[in-house]
Design a protein around this motif. Structure first.
Motif, PDB file in Angstrom:
ATOM      1  N   THR A  70      43.033  53.118  19.627  1.00 38.59           N
ATOM      2  CA  THR A  70      42.338  51.835  19.655  1.00 38.59           C
ATOM      3  C   THR A  70      41.506  51.716  20.919  1.00 38.59           C
ATOM      4  OG1 THR A  70      42.587  49.413  19.546  1.00 38.59           O
ATOM      5  CG2 THR A  70      44.262  50.617  20.775  1.00 38.59           C
ATOM      6  N   ALA A 105      46.635  56.016  11.815  1.00 36.21           N
ATOM      7  CA  ALA A 105      45.928  54.733  11.865  1.00 36.21           C
ATOM      8  C   ALA A 105      44.935  54.712  13.027  1.00 36.21           C
ATOM      9  CB  ALA A 105      46.940  53.598  12.012  1.00 36.21           C
ATOM     10  N   ARG A 153      42.175  48.276  14.407  1.00 35.40           N
ATOM     11  CA  ARG A 153      43.069  47.146  14.159  1.00 35.40           C
ATOM     12  C   ARG A 153      44.342  47.581  13.438  1.00 35.40           C
ATOM     13  NH1 ARG A 153      44.816  44.303  10.264  1.00 35.40           N
ATOM     14  NH2 ARG A 153      45.419  42.129  10.461  1.00 35.40           N
ATOM     15  N   ASP A 154      44.236  48.514  12.498  1.00 32.34           N
ATOM     16  CA  ASP A 154      45.421  48.989  11.771  1.00 32.34           C
ATOM     17  C   ASP A 154      46.430  49.624  12.731  1.00 32.34           C
ATOM     18  OD1 ASP A 154      44.300  48.127   9.396  1.00 32.34           O
ATOM     19  OD2 ASP A 154      43.581  50.114   8.812  1.00 32.34           O
ATOM     20  N   LEU A 196      50.158  48.029  13.523  1.00 28.41           N
ATOM     21  CA  LEU A 196      51.338  48.868  13.280  1.00 28.41           C
ATOM     22  C   LEU A 196      52.109  49.093  14.575  1.00 28.41           C
ATOM     23  CD1 LEU A 196      53.098  50.414  11.328  1.00 28.41           C
ATOM     24  CD2 LEU A 196      51.555  52.383  11.577  1.00 28.41           C
ATOM     25  N   ARG A 209      45.707  38.893  15.372  1.00 29.78           N
ATOM     26  CA  ARG A 209      45.175  39.894  14.452  1.00 29.78           C
ATOM     27  C   ARG A 209      45.469  39.535  12.992  1.00 29.78           C
ATOM     28  NH1 ARG A 209      45.968  41.445  19.217  1.00 29.78           N
ATOM     29  NH2 ARG A 209      44.707  43.052  20.191  1.00 29.78           N
TER      30      ARG A 209
END
Length: 189
Positions: free
Chosen positions: A53, A125, A128-129, A133, A186
């Motif tokens: 991210t 991932a 955002r995923d 998570l 989120r």
């Protein structure tokens, strides 16, 4: 010179008896071993999300968790060395010092730990995923860590180990609240 020698004598006389060394099956040793394993996975998950991210808030949280838990893990492994105890002991199941079965129903090694499938999902991932998570997995991870640290607070001999465990309880409960807010931001639970 006489005064300095007298001060040493008084200080020596006021010391408590030599500190006890935990046995391999003690709560102190069990906590040190199990929490070191637990912390290693938190460090691993934090490094995974850092690379998955660009969100600065998540990256900062992951950095803080990785550094804090790597430092604490080092202390606990150092205690085991100091006590002359193995870092892993065959025949002793994780969490046995708490009277708990080690493996949870989902195949995790200890309560709160992510499964291999969950770690693989985090590795796959991004954006955002990955953030969601990670925050979800780390919330569950911290809840398991708080449970274990509370076990040490109630079972470990008063001293540095128990003080560290109480600090973990306080810090991780605070981070659980922070992660709940981050998940809300989120749009996730």
């Amino acid at each position: 010179m006489l005064f300095a020698g007298g001060a040493v004598t008084v200080a020596s006389a006021e010391r408590d008896e030599a500190p006890r060394t935990p046995t391999s099956g003690s709560a102190d040793a069990g906590f040190a071993r199990d929490m070191a394993v637990h912390h290693q996975q938190a460090v691993e998950m934090s490094f995974i999300v850092r690379d998955r991210t660009k969100d600065e808030a998540v990256r900062r949280l992951a950095y803080d968790i990785a550094n804090t838990q790597a430092n604490q893990r080092g202390m606990m492994l150092g205690w085991l060395d100091l006590w002359g105890l193995p870092k892993f002991e065959s025949g002793i199941e994780p969490m046995a010092w708490m009277g708990m079965p080690s493996e949870s129903s989902d195949g995790a090694v200890m309560p709160g730990m992510a499964t291999n499938a969950q770690l693989d999902a985090l590795r796959r991932a991004s954006g955002r995923d990955a953030e969601v998570l990670y925050l979800q997995l780390m919330t569950v991870h911290h809840k398991g860590g708080v449970h274990m640290a509370e076990g040490c607070v109630s079972r470990c001999v008063p001293g540095v180990e128990r003080d560290l465990a109480q600090g973990m309880v306080d810090a991780q409960k605070s981070e659980i609240l922070l992660m709940a807010d981050m998940l809300k931001q989120r749009g996730a639970a």
